[in-house]
Design a protein around this motif. Structure first.
Motif, PDB file in Angstrom:
ATOM      1  N   UNK A   1       0.843  -1.198   0.000  1.00  0.00           N
ATOM      2  CA  UNK A   1       0.000   0.000   0.000  1.00  0.00           C
ATOM      3  C   UNK A   1       0.875   1.243   0.000  1.00  0.00           C
ATOM      4  N   UNK A   2       0.486   2.219  -0.848  1.00  0.00           N
ATOM      5  CA  UNK A   2       1.246   3.465  -0.953  1.00  0.00           C
ATOM      6  C   UNK A   2       0.298   4.649  -0.983  1.00  0.00           C
ATOM      7  N   UNK A   3       0.580   5.658  -0.143  1.00  0.00           N
ATOM      8  CA  UNK A   3      -0.223   6.878  -0.089  1.00  0.00           C
ATOM      9  C   UNK A   3       0.587   8.016  -0.706  1.00  0.00           C
ATOM     10  N   UNK A   4      -0.025   8.724  -1.653  1.00  0.00           N
ATOM     11  CA  UNK A   4       0.639   9.820  -2.355  1.00  0.00           C
ATOM     12  C   UNK A   4      -0.197  11.096  -2.249  1.00  0.00           C
ATOM     13  N   UNK A   5       0.464  12.280  -2.252  1.00  0.00           N
ATOM     14  CA  UNK A   5       1.919  12.461  -2.237  1.00  0.00           C
ATOM     15  C   UNK A   5       2.496  12.145  -0.867  1.00  0.00           C
ATOM     16  N   UNK A   6       3.777  11.921  -0.840  1.00  0.00           N
ATOM     17  CA  UNK A   6       4.436  11.577   0.418  1.00  0.00           C
ATOM     18  C   UNK A   6       4.633  12.794   1.312  1.00  0.00           C
ATOM     19  N   UNK A   7       4.656  13.999   0.719  1.00  0.00           N
ATOM     20  CA  UNK A   7       4.788  15.218   1.523  1.00  0.00           C
ATOM     21  C   UNK A   7       3.408  15.699   1.965  1.00  0.00           C
ATOM     22  N   UNK A   8       3.383  16.690   2.849  1.00  0.00           N
ATOM     23  CA  UNK A   8       2.114  17.215   3.356  1.00  0.00           C
ATOM     24  C   UNK A   8       1.323  17.871   2.234  1.00  0.00           C
ATOM     25  N   UNK A   9       0.034  17.573   2.194  1.00  0.00           N
ATOM     26  CA  UNK A   9      -0.803  18.082   1.109  1.00  0.00           C
ATOM     27  C   UNK A   9      -2.233  18.258   1.624  1.00  0.00           C
ATOM     28  N   UNK A  10      -3.072  18.919   0.817  1.00  0.00           N
ATOM     29  CA  UNK A  10      -4.452  19.140   1.246  1.00  0.00           C
ATOM     30  C   UNK A  10      -5.286  17.872   1.133  1.00  0.00           C
ATOM     31  N   UNK A  11      -4.937  16.968   0.203  1.00  0.00           N
ATOM     32  CA  UNK A  11      -5.648  15.695   0.063  1.00  0.00           C
ATOM     33  C   UNK A  11      -4.686  14.651  -0.482  1.00  0.00           C
ATOM     34  N   UNK A  12      -5.092  13.366  -0.369  1.00  0.00           N
ATOM     35  CA  UNK A  12      -4.178  12.275  -0.696  1.00  0.00           C
ATOM     36  C   UNK A  12      -4.897  11.189  -1.505  1.00  0.00           C
ATOM     37  N   UNK A  13      -4.091  10.350  -2.177  1.00  0.00           N
ATOM     38  CA  UNK A  13      -4.577   9.190  -2.926  1.00  0.00           C
ATOM     39  C   UNK A  13      -3.867   7.940  -2.417  1.00  0.00           C
ATOM     40  N   UNK A  14      -4.537   6.797  -2.518  1.00  0.00           N
ATOM     41  CA  UNK A  14      -3.945   5.542  -2.078  1.00  0.00           C
ATOM     42  C   UNK A  14      -4.044   4.514  -3.192  1.00  0.00           C
ATOM     43  N   UNK A  15      -3.008   3.674  -3.289  1.00  0.00           N
ATOM     44  CA  UNK A  15      -2.991   2.555  -4.227  1.00  0.00           C
ATOM     45  C   UNK A  15      -2.445   1.340  -3.476  1.00  0.00           C
ATOM     46  N   UNK A  16      -3.195   0.232  -3.519  1.00  0.00           N
ATOM     47  CA  UNK A  16      -2.805  -0.983  -2.809  1.00  0.00           C
ATOM     48  C   UNK A  16      -2.861  -2.156  -3.775  1.00  0.00           C
ATOM     49  N   UNK A  17      -1.832  -3.015  -3.722  1.00  0.00           N
ATOM     50  CA  UNK A  17      -1.727  -4.152  -4.643  1.00  0.00           C
ATOM     51  C   UNK A  17      -1.547  -5.441  -3.845  1.00  0.00           C
ATOM     52  N   UNK A  18      -2.221  -6.507  -4.285  1.00  0.00           N
ATOM     53  CA  UNK A  18      -2.084  -7.823  -3.674  1.00  0.00           C
ATOM     54  C   UNK A  18      -1.923  -8.851  -4.785  1.00  0.00           C
ATOM     55  N   UNK A  19      -1.104  -9.881  -4.533  1.00  0.00           N
ATOM     56  CA  UNK A  19      -0.863 -10.934  -5.513  1.00  0.00           C
ATOM     57  C   UNK A  19      -1.539 -12.243  -5.105  1.00  0.00           C
ATOM     58  N   UNK A  20      -2.080 -12.974  -6.096  1.00  0.00           N
ATOM     59  CA  UNK A  20      -2.749 -14.247  -5.854  1.00  0.00           C
ATOM     60  C   UNK A  20      -2.325 -15.271  -6.894  1.00  0.00           C
ATOM     61  N   UNK A  21      -2.239 -16.550  -6.465  1.00  0.00           N
ATOM     62  CA  UNK A  21      -2.096 -17.674  -7.387  1.00  0.00           C
ATOM     63  C   UNK A  21      -3.484 -18.269  -7.607  1.00  0.00           C
ATOM     64  N   UNK A  22      -4.034 -18.062  -8.771  1.00  0.00           N
ATOM     65  CA  UNK A  22      -5.401 -18.482  -9.046  1.00  0.00           C
ATOM     66  C   UNK A  22      -5.481 -19.979  -9.292  1.00  0.00           C
ATOM     67  N   UNK A  23      -6.600 -20.542  -8.877  1.00  0.00           N
ATOM     68  CA  UNK A  23      -6.897 -21.951  -9.146  1.00  0.00           C
ATOM     69  C   UNK A  23      -8.223 -22.039  -9.885  1.00  0.00           C
ATOM     70  N   UNK A  24      -8.530 -23.237 -10.414  1.00  0.00           N
ATOM     71  CA  UNK A  24      -9.780 -23.408 -11.151  1.00  0.00           C
ATOM     72  C   UNK A  24     -10.987 -23.150 -10.250  1.00  0.00           C
ATOM     73  N   UNK A  25     -10.863 -23.474  -8.966  1.00  0.00           N
ATOM     74  CA  UNK A  25     -11.968 -23.253  -8.038  1.00  0.00           C
ATOM     75  C   UNK A  25     -12.238 -21.786  -7.744  1.00  0.00           C
TER      76      UNK A  25
END
Length: 321
Positions: free
Chosen positions: A188-212
């Motif tokens: 998870x990463x919150x941008x911008x890293x410096x002080x600001x009036x508002x912020x955005x977040x981006x989060x990534x997760x990895x999965x090994x998919x199965x047929x089920x």
């Protein structure tokens, strides 16, 4: 000899000169600018009220509101000019409180009530309030969950991303769940890293998919101080899996054909056993006991007008004689 006032250490002419020059402390009444709010927190869209009042007898001059300090400070309100979102609470000579409508994240900062007196060269600053630190809390947008750009085969590692933005303050918590069970170690990463009036977040997760996983669901859950309840975004993992093609599977073809055959046989059974279900069809069909020959006149049948029966087809008049 000039007479000295008791305990002042100054001669009478000196005191008169000080009064004429209007030097502070020499007979002028003092005033005090009061700004009692040290810190105020407001949610975006709400109305913010900033308090300021004056006591004593200040000199004639305007009182203005500024955001920030120093040469880069921003004028927020004064009697002259247009400030669409800012209004005075009361129009008196002692209360200079203001309201800021429809607050936004960019309204966060330190506000000061500043008093001026009129001078020959323009308004001169003579006093300032202690300052009020304003923080604006803004809700994050609804989380958006995206998967891989193309479908993947079972067993292939795949990344999923959750994004949200426009929130303040910066602190935010993102949790990933698969079928309601939390997943470990999202990035998870919150941008911008410096002080600001508002912020955005981006989060990534990895999965090994199965047929089920064709029946599984991925959830991105966001928690923030501006939210009364967490926000959630979902993603059906069937959208990320590459399924079997109908043309490449004879078993699927056979199953489809058998399904159609069974459906047709069932409808035929209903038609034969329950004629009442299809009255319109039966009304247009001849009776089951009818034949083509039975529709033709038979020997011995009387004609409808009561006359002699018509001769059988193929007999001549001579034969009849």
């Amino acid at each position: 000899m000039a007479t000295l006032t008791a305990g002042s250490g100054l001669s009478l002419p000196c005191l008169v000169l000080l009064l004429l020059l209007g030097i502070p402390g020499a007979g002028a009444q003092e005033f005090q600018l009061l700004q009692p709010q040290g810190a105020v927190s407001v949610s975006a869209g709400e109305t913010l009220t900033l308090l300021c009042s004056v006591t004593g007898n200040p000199p004639a001059g305007p009182t203005k509101w500024f955001k920030g300090s120093g040469p880069t400070r921003q004028l927020v309100y004064e009697e002259k000019g247009s400030f669409p979102r800012v209004t005075r609470v009361t129009n008196t000579d002692t209360d200079y409180s203001i309201r800021i409508n429809d607050t936004r994240p960019e309204d966060a900062g330190t506000y000061r009530c500043v008093m001026f007196k009129k001078g020959l060269g323009g308004d001169e600053e003579i006093g300032s309030g202690a300052g009020t630190n304003v923080s604006v809390s803004a809700r994050p947008s609804a989380p958006s969950v995206s998967g891989p750009p193309s479908r993947a085969e079972p067993g292939t590692p795949v990344n999923f991303t959750c994004t949200s933005g426009g929130f303040s303050p910066r602190d935010i918590t993102v949790t990933w769940l698969k079928n309601g069970v939390p997943l470990p170690a999202p990035q998870t990463r919150v941008l911008p890293e410096h002080e600001n009036v508002s912020y955005n977040v981006s989060s990534t997760v990895g999965l090994n998919l199965s047929a089920g996983d064709a029946r599984s669901q991925l959830t991105c859950q966001i928690e923030h101080s501006a939210l009364a309840a967490p926000l959630r975004g979902t993603y059906n993992l069937s959208h990320a899996l590459r399924g079997q093609s109908l043309l490449s599977s004879p078993a699927l073809w056979i199953g489809l054909v058998l399904e159609k055959m069974l459906t047709g046989a069932f409808l035929l059974f209903l038609f034969l056993r329950a004629p009442g279900l299809f009255p319109d069809v039966l009304a247009r069909s001849p009776p089951a006991t009818c034949s083509v020959c039975s529709l033709c006149p038979q020997p011995g049948d009387q004609p409808p007008d009561g006359g002699a029966a018509a001769p059988p087809a193929g007999l001549s008049h001579g034969a009849q004689a």
